[in-house]
Design an enzyme around this catalytic site. Structure first.
Site, PDB file in Angstrom:
ATOM      1  N   CYS A   1       7.068 -52.206 -99.557  1.00 53.28           N
ATOM      2  CA  CYS A   1       6.526 -52.658 -98.277  1.00 53.28           C
ATOM      3  C   CYS A   1       7.122 -54.000 -97.861  1.00 53.28           C
ATOM      4  CB  CYS A   1       5.006 -52.727 -98.344  1.00 53.28           C
ATOM      5  SG  CYS A   1       4.241 -51.089 -98.462  1.00 53.28           S
TER       6      CYS A   1
ATOM      7  N   GLU B   1       0.533 -50.749 -95.264  1.00 51.85           N
ATOM      8  CA  GLU B   1       1.516 -51.373 -94.381  1.00 51.85           C
ATOM      9  C   GLU B   1       2.363 -50.332 -93.659  1.00 51.85           C
ATOM     10  OE1 GLU B   1       1.130 -54.126 -98.045  1.00 51.85           O
ATOM     11  OE2 GLU B   1       1.054 -51.983 -97.634  1.00 51.85           O
TER      12      GLU B   1
ATOM     13  N   HIS C   1       1.473 -46.288 -97.977  1.00 47.49           N
ATOM     14  CA  HIS C   1       0.732 -47.525 -98.223  1.00 47.49           C
ATOM     15  C   HIS C   1       0.186 -48.031 -96.893  1.00 47.49           C
ATOM     16  CE1 HIS C   1       3.011 -48.607-102.195  1.00 47.49           C
ATOM     17  NE2 HIS C   1       2.580 -47.353-102.170  1.00 47.49           N
TER      18      HIS C   1
ATOM     19  N   CYS D   1       3.672 -54.595-101.856  1.00 48.54           N
ATOM     20  CA  CYS D   1       4.538 -54.185-102.962  1.00 48.54           C
ATOM     21  C   CYS D   1       5.999 -54.408-102.565  1.00 48.54           C
ATOM     22  CB  CYS D   1       4.287 -52.716-103.313  1.00 48.54           C
ATOM     23  SG  CYS D   1       4.940 -51.553-102.096  1.00 48.54           S
TER      24      CYS D   1
END
Length: 170
Positions: free
Chosen positions: A93, A56, A54, A90
């Protein structure tokens, strides 16, 4: 919206657009320390075939590299970073951000399916023993723009989806 937030979010949206242009879910982020970008990321899940890549997580790796190159203690840097991201982090993260003690997250739209800042779970602010430090978050910056990017992505067919999972778009 302050000019500073507007500037950083604009750059995060450029990362999200780059993700979209490369067949990824359009999420982009910047990690800002001492008024400079020390990490930036966009989703790389499809191109790496790694579901953890992701935006992040990509940015976290860049911050670690930056710390090593600049002889900085990563703990000190992460504890003073502001994360600007186009979509609410999410749960995964948000957990990582909490463990790293990142104090502030500014995000665009809510993540109604996987959000870790209150949309699904409040990993950011709940009292969860032995899981790092709670962090503050401010959502809603250019939320409509973030949603439009997501809609654009989901109107496309995902070329990486297994044939049995491909849905016909109407």
């Amino acid at each position: 919206m302050t000019e500073e937030i507007q500037n950083w979010m604009h750059k995060a949206f450029q990362m999200a657009q780059d993700a979209l242009n490369n067949g990824e879910v359009p999420v982009g982020c910047l990690m800002v320390y001492d008024n400079q970008v020390v990490g930036k990321g966009r989703n790389e899940v499809n191109e790496t075939k790694n579901a953890t890549r992701h935006a992040e997580m990509v940015a976290i790796d860049q911050v670690l590299d930056w710390c090593e190159k600049n002889s900085k203690k990563s703990r000190d840097v992460f504890e003073n970073i502001v994360l600007y991201v186009t979509v609410e982090p999410c749960i995964m993260c948000a957990g990582a951000l909490r463990l790293l003690k990142i104090p502030l997250v500014v995000y665009g739209c809510r993540n109604e399916r996987f959000g870790g800042c209150g949309s699904v779970l409040n990993v950011a602010g709940d009292n969860i023993p032995d899981t790092g430090t709670e962090f503050k978050y401010i959502g809603g910056y250019q939320a409509e723009k973030a949603v439009e990017l997501l809609k654009t992505f989901y109107k496309q067919e995902n070329p990486n989806a297994p044939r049995s999972k491909v849905r016909k778009k109407e």
